[in-house]
Motif scaffolding. Structure first.
Motif, PDB file in Angstrom:
ATOM      1  N   SER A 235       0.862  -0.969   0.212  1.00 12.03           N
ATOM      2  CA  SER A 235      -0.101  -0.312  -0.102  1.00 12.03           C
ATOM      3  C   SER A 235       0.901   1.231   0.154  1.00 12.03           C
ATOM      4  CB  SER A 235      -1.137   0.246   1.356  1.00 12.03           C
ATOM      5  OG  SER A 235      -0.241   0.048   2.596  1.00 12.03           O
ATOM      6  N   ALA A 236       2.355   1.482   0.170  1.00  9.83           N
ATOM      7  CA  ALA A 236       3.569   2.238   0.164  1.00  9.83           C
ATOM      8  C   ALA A 236       4.149   2.768  -0.248  1.00  9.83           C
ATOM      9  CB  ALA A 236       3.322   2.353   2.231  1.00  9.83           C
ATOM     10  N   LEU A 237       4.024   1.595  -1.238  1.00  7.88           N
ATOM     11  CA  LEU A 237       4.822   0.733  -2.616  1.00  7.88           C
ATOM     12  C   LEU A 237       4.514   1.132  -3.509  1.00  7.88           C
ATOM     13  CD1 LEU A 237       6.453  -2.135  -1.331  1.00  7.88           C
ATOM     14  CD2 LEU A 237       7.148   0.095  -0.187  1.00  7.88           C
ATOM     15  N   PRO A 238       4.519   2.984  -4.399  1.00 10.75           N
ATOM     16  CA  PRO A 238       3.754   3.060  -5.151  1.00 10.75           C
ATOM     17  C   PRO A 238       4.537   2.271  -6.716  1.00 10.75           C
ATOM     18  CG  PRO A 238       4.954   4.487  -4.621  1.00 10.75           C
ATOM     19  CD  PRO A 238       4.561   4.363  -3.554  1.00 10.75           C
ATOM     20  N   ALA A 239       5.842   2.210  -6.792  1.00 12.70           N
ATOM     21  CA  ALA A 239       6.798   1.621  -7.677  1.00 12.70           C
ATOM     22  C   ALA A 239       6.632  -0.076  -7.610  1.00 12.70           C
ATOM     23  CB  ALA A 239       8.444   2.174  -7.154  1.00 12.70           C
ATOM     24  N   ALA A 240       6.213  -0.348  -6.882  1.00 12.16           N
ATOM     25  CA  ALA A 240       6.053  -2.236  -6.954  1.00 12.16           C
ATOM     26  C   ALA A 240       3.819  -2.161  -7.652  1.00 12.16           C
ATOM     27  CB  ALA A 240       5.835  -2.818  -5.647  1.00 12.16           C
ATOM     28  N   GLN A 241       3.348  -1.023  -7.102  1.00 18.40           N
ATOM     29  CA  GLN A 241       2.300  -1.045  -7.919  1.00 18.40           C
ATOM     30  C   GLN A 241       2.333  -0.601  -9.157  1.00 18.40           C
ATOM     31  OE1 GLN A 241      -0.217   1.519  -5.650  1.00 18.40           O
ATOM     32  NE2 GLN A 241       0.563   1.369  -3.266  1.00 18.40           N
ATOM     33  N   GLN A 242       3.271   0.242  -9.259  1.00 24.02           N
ATOM     34  CA  GLN A 242       3.014   0.355 -11.022  1.00 24.02           C
ATOM     35  C   GLN A 242       3.693  -0.929 -11.998  1.00 24.02           C
ATOM     36  OE1 GLN A 242       5.839   4.014 -11.702  1.00 24.02           O
ATOM     37  NE2 GLN A 242       5.512   3.969 -14.119  1.00 24.02           N
ATOM     38  N   TRP A 243       4.857  -1.079 -11.306  1.00 26.12           N
ATOM     39  CA  TRP A 243       5.648  -3.084 -11.600  1.00 26.12           C
ATOM     40  C   TRP A 243       4.169  -3.347 -11.705  1.00 26.12           C
ATOM     41  CZ3 TRP A 243       6.018  -7.483 -11.412  1.00 26.12           C
ATOM     42  CH2 TRP A 243       7.434  -7.978 -12.298  1.00 26.12           C
ATOM     43  N   LEU A 244       3.942  -4.394 -11.166  1.00 23.86           N
ATOM     44  CA  LEU A 244       2.524  -5.024 -11.188  1.00 23.86           C
ATOM     45  C   LEU A 244       1.709  -5.275 -11.992  1.00 23.86           C
ATOM     46  CD1 LEU A 244       1.632  -5.474  -7.562  1.00 23.86           C
ATOM     47  CD2 LEU A 244       3.100  -6.971  -8.925  1.00 23.86           C
ATOM     48  N   ALA A 245       1.240  -3.244 -11.706  1.00 26.04           N
ATOM     49  CA  ALA A 245      -0.271  -2.848 -13.389  1.00 26.04           C
ATOM     50  C   ALA A 245       0.757  -3.170 -14.443  1.00 26.04           C
ATOM     51  CB  ALA A 245      -0.408  -1.787 -12.438  1.00 26.04           C
ATOM     52  N   GLU A 246       1.475  -2.806 -14.631  1.00 24.75           N
ATOM     53  CA  GLU A 246       2.562  -2.958 -15.912  1.00 24.75           C
ATOM     54  C   GLU A 246       2.020  -4.435 -16.532  1.00 24.75           C
ATOM     55  OE1 GLU A 246       5.330  -0.781 -16.164  1.00 24.75           O
ATOM     56  OE2 GLU A 246       4.866   1.121 -15.778  1.00 24.75           O
ATOM     57  N   GLN A 247       2.558  -5.587 -15.369  1.00 24.09           N
ATOM     58  CA  GLN A 247       2.614  -6.324 -15.738  1.00 24.09           C
ATOM     59  C   GLN A 247       0.951  -7.254 -16.125  1.00 24.09           C
ATOM     60  OE1 GLN A 247       5.360  -7.714 -17.239  1.00 24.09           O
ATOM     61  NE2 GLN A 247       6.236  -5.757 -16.429  1.00 24.09           N
ATOM     62  N   ASP A 248       0.070  -7.009 -15.630  1.00 24.12           N
ATOM     63  CA  ASP A 248      -1.392  -6.881 -15.339  1.00 24.12           C
ATOM     64  C   ASP A 248      -1.315  -8.149 -14.313  1.00 24.12           C
ATOM     65  OD1 ASP A 248      -2.473  -5.775 -17.148  1.00 24.12           O
ATOM     66  OD2 ASP A 248      -1.427  -7.325 -18.693  1.00 24.12           O
ATOM     67  N   LEU A 249      -0.662  -7.684 -13.178  1.00 23.16           N
ATOM     68  CA  LEU A 249      -0.531  -8.641 -11.683  1.00 23.16           C
ATOM     69  C   LEU A 249      -0.943  -8.169 -10.950  1.00 23.16           C
ATOM     70  CD1 LEU A 249       3.481 -10.093 -12.733  1.00 23.16           C
ATOM     71  CD2 LEU A 249       1.283 -11.166 -13.420  1.00 23.16           C
ATOM     72  N   ALA A 250      -1.208  -6.744 -10.821  1.00 24.88           N
ATOM     73  CA  ALA A 250      -1.567  -6.462  -9.452  1.00 24.88           C
ATOM     74  C   ALA A 250      -3.475  -6.763  -9.330  1.00 24.88           C
ATOM     75  CB  ALA A 250      -2.699  -4.554 -10.644  1.00 24.88           C
ATOM     76  N   MET A 251      -3.370  -6.976  -7.681  1.00 21.91           N
ATOM     77  CA  MET A 251      -4.178  -7.191  -6.669  1.00 21.91           C
ATOM     78  C   MET A 251      -4.169  -6.500  -5.286  1.00 21.91           C
ATOM     79  SD  MET A 251      -4.535 -11.433  -5.536  1.00 21.91           S
ATOM     80  CE  MET A 251      -3.179 -10.921  -3.827  1.00 21.91           C
ATOM     81  N   GLY A 252      -4.694  -5.502  -6.173  1.00 22.34           N
ATOM     82  CA  GLY A 252      -5.033  -4.725  -4.530  1.00 22.34           C
ATOM     83  C   GLY A 252      -3.896  -4.357  -3.747  1.00 22.34           C
ATOM     84  N   HIS A 253      -3.372  -4.013  -2.134  1.00 17.94           N
ATOM     85  CA  HIS A 253      -2.955  -3.960  -1.560  1.00 17.94           C
ATOM     86  C   HIS A 253      -2.106  -4.795  -0.992  1.00 17.94           C
ATOM     87  CE1 HIS A 253      -4.503   0.328  -1.248  1.00 17.94           C
ATOM     88  NE2 HIS A 253      -3.581   0.147  -2.437  1.00 17.94           N
ATOM     89  N   GLU A 254      -1.948  -5.769  -1.767  1.00 11.19           N
ATOM     90  CA  GLU A 254      -1.140  -6.931  -1.605  1.00 11.19           C
ATOM     91  C   GLU A 254      -0.771  -7.630  -2.197  1.00 11.19           C
ATOM     92  OE1 GLU A 254      -2.801 -10.543   2.079  1.00 11.19           O
ATOM     93  OE2 GLU A 254      -3.504 -10.810   0.113  1.00 11.19           O
ATOM     94  N   CYS A 255       0.409  -7.933  -2.397  1.00  8.72           N
ATOM     95  CA  CYS A 255       0.896  -9.353  -3.433  1.00  8.72           C
ATOM     96  C   CYS A 255       2.019 -10.363  -2.564  1.00  8.72           C
ATOM     97  CB  CYS A 255       2.128  -8.221  -3.893  1.00  8.72           C
ATOM     98  SG  CYS A 255       3.681  -9.433  -5.157  1.00  8.72           S
TER      99      CYS A 255
END
Length: 555
Positions: A71-91
Motif C-alpha cells: 500500500s505504501a510502495l507505488p513503484a511496486a504497484q506500478q510494476w505489477l499494473a504494467e505486468q497485469d499482475l496487480a491484486m489490490g494492496h497485497e502482493c
C-alpha cells in the motif's frame, strides 16, 4: 512491507509460518540452527537460482510463499499494473521447487518466469549478506553507491543515452571510413557503366518495340506482296473477286427470301459479310500504302539492337531489363555520393552528440561532487559512532580524459580512508582491515538505505567481526534505521539483538533420525534469557541476566 512467510519442506524446515512486523526484527539462535534459512527462502521467492538440494530430504517439493503489503510502495504497484499482475494492496509471491531441481514461480497466483520474480524483488526488499562489504572495494560499486545517494537517475539515464548515441554515430562513421577505398573502386566502375548507358540511353519497353519494327522492315516486300494479292482476290480483280461473287449470292438469296422468310437470317449474314469484305479491302489498301521498304532505317535498327544485346551480355542481364538496370546503377552511384555527404554529416552529428554528452557529464559530475561532500561527512560521522574516532573518510572524484569516458560519465570515483592519526588518505582497499571495512560498509548501507528508502532491508550477519562498544554502536544505528524502515537482521551479537523492536529465535530439533528447524517470536522474558545466552554462552548467570535486562532497556 513483508507481512508473512510460509515455508514448507525447505532444507531442514518441515513447516514454518512467520508473521513479520514493522520496525527492526532481530533473528538469533545457536550456530548451525539455520538462522538465515528464512532469508534464503525469501531470496528464492524473489528469483534467486534454485536446485533440488533446497528440498527437504524425503519430500517431493519445497513450497515458499511470501506476502507483502504494498500500500505504501507505488513503484511496486506500478510494476505489477504494467505486468497485469496487480491484486489490490497485497502482493503474494510463491516459489515451488521440485526435488529434481525444476521450479515454478507465481505472482498473485499467476505463473511467471524467475526473471520476473527478480524484477519485482527490487521494489520489495534488499538483502545485504555478510560478504557484501567486499563489494565496497570495487570502484564501479563505489560509483553506484554515490549515484544512489545523489539520487539523480534522470541525469544518469540522459548521460547513458547521449553516450550511446555518440558511440553509434562513431561506429557508423568508422564503418564508412573503412570501406572508403572499396567504395572508390566501386564508384569508378559505376561512373564508367552509367556514362556508357547514359550515352546509349535505353528506354523502357524500347527493346520490344525495336524488335517488332525490325521484324516488319525486314519482311516489308513480302508484306506488300501478300497484301496486294489478298486485295486482288477480295476486291480489285475485275474478272473475279470474292466481293463480286458474294454480292451475286446475296442477290439470289434476297429474291428467294421474298418467297420463303426462313432465308431472311441468311440474307442478313451475307449482307454483313459484304460489308466486312469491303472494309477489309479498304484496310488492306491503306496498309499496303503505308508499308515502306527502308533499308537505312532497317540498318539503324539492326545496329541499335546489336548494341542493346552486347550491353545486356556485358551486364549479364536480360535485354528487356537494360533500361531498369541503367536506373539501378544510377541510383547506386548517387548512393555512393551520398556516403561522402553522410561522412561530413556524421562528423557534425558526432561533434554535436559529444557536446551534449559533455554537458550532461559535467552536470552529473557537479551533482556527484555535491553529494560526495555530504556522503563523506555522514560516513565519517557514522564511523566515529562505530568506534573509529580517528578515522577520516573522503570520496575523491577525478575527471578522466574524454577517450576514457563511458555511459556513466567521465568521473573516476575512489573511496579514500585514513584509520589512524597522521596517516594520509588512501584507497579503501589499501588501508581498511576486515573489521574496519565491515563497519564502513554497514555505515554506507544504513545511510543509503535511509536515503533511498528501500521498503524492507535484510542484513544477514553483516556484523561479523564486530564486538564490544562497536557492536553497541551498530545496534543503535540499525534501530534508528528500523524506526523508518522495516529491518530484518540476523545477528549473533547481544548488543544488536537487544535493539530490535521484536526478536525471533531459531532452534533445531532432532529425534535422532530427522532434523527440523523452527522459528518463533520471543516473549519479553524469553528475550532476556536469549540475550543473556548471547552474552555468557550456555552457563547463564544472574550477572548475565542483569546485563541482558540493561541492554533491553537501553534502546
Amino acid at each position: 512491507m513483508l507481512t508473512h512467510l510460509h515455508i514448507s519442506n525447505f532444507a531442514i524446515v518441515r513447516a514454518l509460518e512467520i508473521e513479520w512486523q514493522a520496525g527492526m526484527t532481530t533473528i538469533t539462535g545457536e550456530t548451525g540452527a539455520g538462522k538465515s534459512i528464512s532469508l534464503d527462502a525469501l531470496a528464492l521467492c524473489l528469483g534467486e537460482r534454485a536446485d533440488g538440494l533446497a528440498v527437504r530430504p524425503g519430500a517431493d517439493k519445497a513450497d515458499l510463499v511470501a506476502t507483502f503489503d504494498i500500500s505504501a510502495l507505488p513503484a511496486a504497484q506500478q510494476w505489477l499494473a504494467e505486468q497485469d499482475l496487480a491484486m489490490g494492496h497485497e502482493c503474494i509471491v510463491r516459489r515451488v521447487i521440485g526435488h529434481e531441481g525444476r521450479s515454478r514461480g507465481y505472482i498473485n497466483g499467476v505463473q511467471v518466469p524467475a526473471q520476473q520474480l527478480k524484477a519485482l524483488g527490487q521494489y520489495l526488499l534488499s538483502i545485504h549478506g555478510q560478504h557484501a562489504h567486499q563489494q565496497l572495494l570495487k570502484n564501479d560499486y563505489q560509483r553506484q553507491l554515490l549515484d544512489a545517494f545523489a539520487a539523480h537517475p534522470e541525469l544518469l539515464s540522459q548521460c547513458k543515452q547521449r553516450w550511446k548515441q555518440a558511440q553509434q554515430l562513431k561506429s557508423e562513421y568508422q564503418a564508412l571510413q573503412q570501406n572508403q577505398q572499396q567504395r572508390e573502386a566501386q564508384r569508378q566502375l559505376l561512373e564508367y557503366q552509367v556514362a556508357e548507358l547514359d550515352q546509349f540511353a535505353p528506354q523502357e519497353d524500347e527493346f520490344a518495340a525495336l524488335e517488332a519494327e525490325h521484324q516488319r522492315l525486314s519482311h516489308s516486300s513480302g508484306l506488300i506482296q501478300s497484301s496486294e494479292l489478298a486485295l486482288q482476290l477480295l476486291y480489285d480483280n475485275d474478272e473475279s473477286n470474292a466481293f463480286a461473287m458474294l454480292r451475286q449470292a446475296c442477290f439470289a438469296v434476297t429474291d428467294s427470301a421474298a418467297v420463303d422468310p426462313q432465308l431472311s437470317p441468311i440474307e442478313q449474314m451475307l449482307q454483313e459479310a459484304l460489308v466486312q469484305i469491303e472494309e477489309a479491302s479498304r484496310e488492306l489498301r491503306r496498309y499496303a500504302e503505308r508499308v515502306e521498304i527502308d533499308p537505312e532505317r532497317l540498318l539503324e535498327i539492326d545496329q541499335r539492337l546489336s548494341q542493346w544485346l552486347n550491353l545486356s551480355r556485358k551486364h549479364q542481364i536480360a535485354p528487356d531489363t537494360l533500361a531498369l538496370h541503367h536506373q539501378l546503377l544510377s541510383q547506386q552511384l548517387q548512393a555512393l555520393a551520398g556516403d561522402d555527404e553522410r561522412l561530413v554529416e556524421l562528423e557534425l552529428h558526432i561533434q554535436q552528440a559529444l557536446r551534449e554528452f559533455s554537458s550532461t557529464a559535467e552536470q552529473l559530475s557537479v551533482s556527484r561532487q555535491q553529494a560526495a561532500l555530504e556522503l563523506s561527512a555522514r560516513i565519517a560521522s557514522s564511523m566515529a559512532e562505530l568506534s573509529m574516532h580517528n578515522a577520516r573518510f573522503f570520496i575523491d572524484i577525478q575527471p578522466q580524459a574524454p577517450e576514457r569516458a563511458n555511459g556513466h560519465g567521465w568521473d573516476q570515483i575512489e573511496f579514500l580512508v585514513s584509520t589512524n592519526p597522521g596517516q594520509p588518505l588512501q584507497p579503501l582497499h589499501k588501508v581498511a582491515s576486515g573489521g574496519e571495512l565491515s563497519r564502513i560498509s554497514l555505515a554506507v548501507q544504513v545511510i543509503l538505505a535511509d536515503k533511498v528508502t528501500t521498503p524492507t532491508l535484510i542484513f544477514d550477519e553483516v556484523d561479523v567481526g564486530i564486538s564490544g562498544p562497536v557492536a553497541a554502536g551498530v545496534g543503535r544505528m540499525l534501530r534508528q534505521l528500523g524506526s523508518s524502515t522495516q529491518l530484518i537482521c540476523v545477528t549473533h551479537l547481544p548488543q544488536v539483538a537487544s535493539q530490535g523492536h521484536q526478536q525471533l529465535y531459531v532452534e533445531k530439533y532432532t529425534d535422532g533420525i530427522h532434523t527440523e528447524t523452527r522459528m518463533r517470536t520471543l516473549t519479553d522474558d524469553e528475550r532476556v534469557q536469549e540475550i543473556a545466552r548471547l552474552l555468557a554462552g550456555e552457563n547463564v548467570s544472574a550477572h548475565a541476566i542483569a546485563n541482558a535486562r540493561e541492554l533491553l532497556c537501553t534502546p
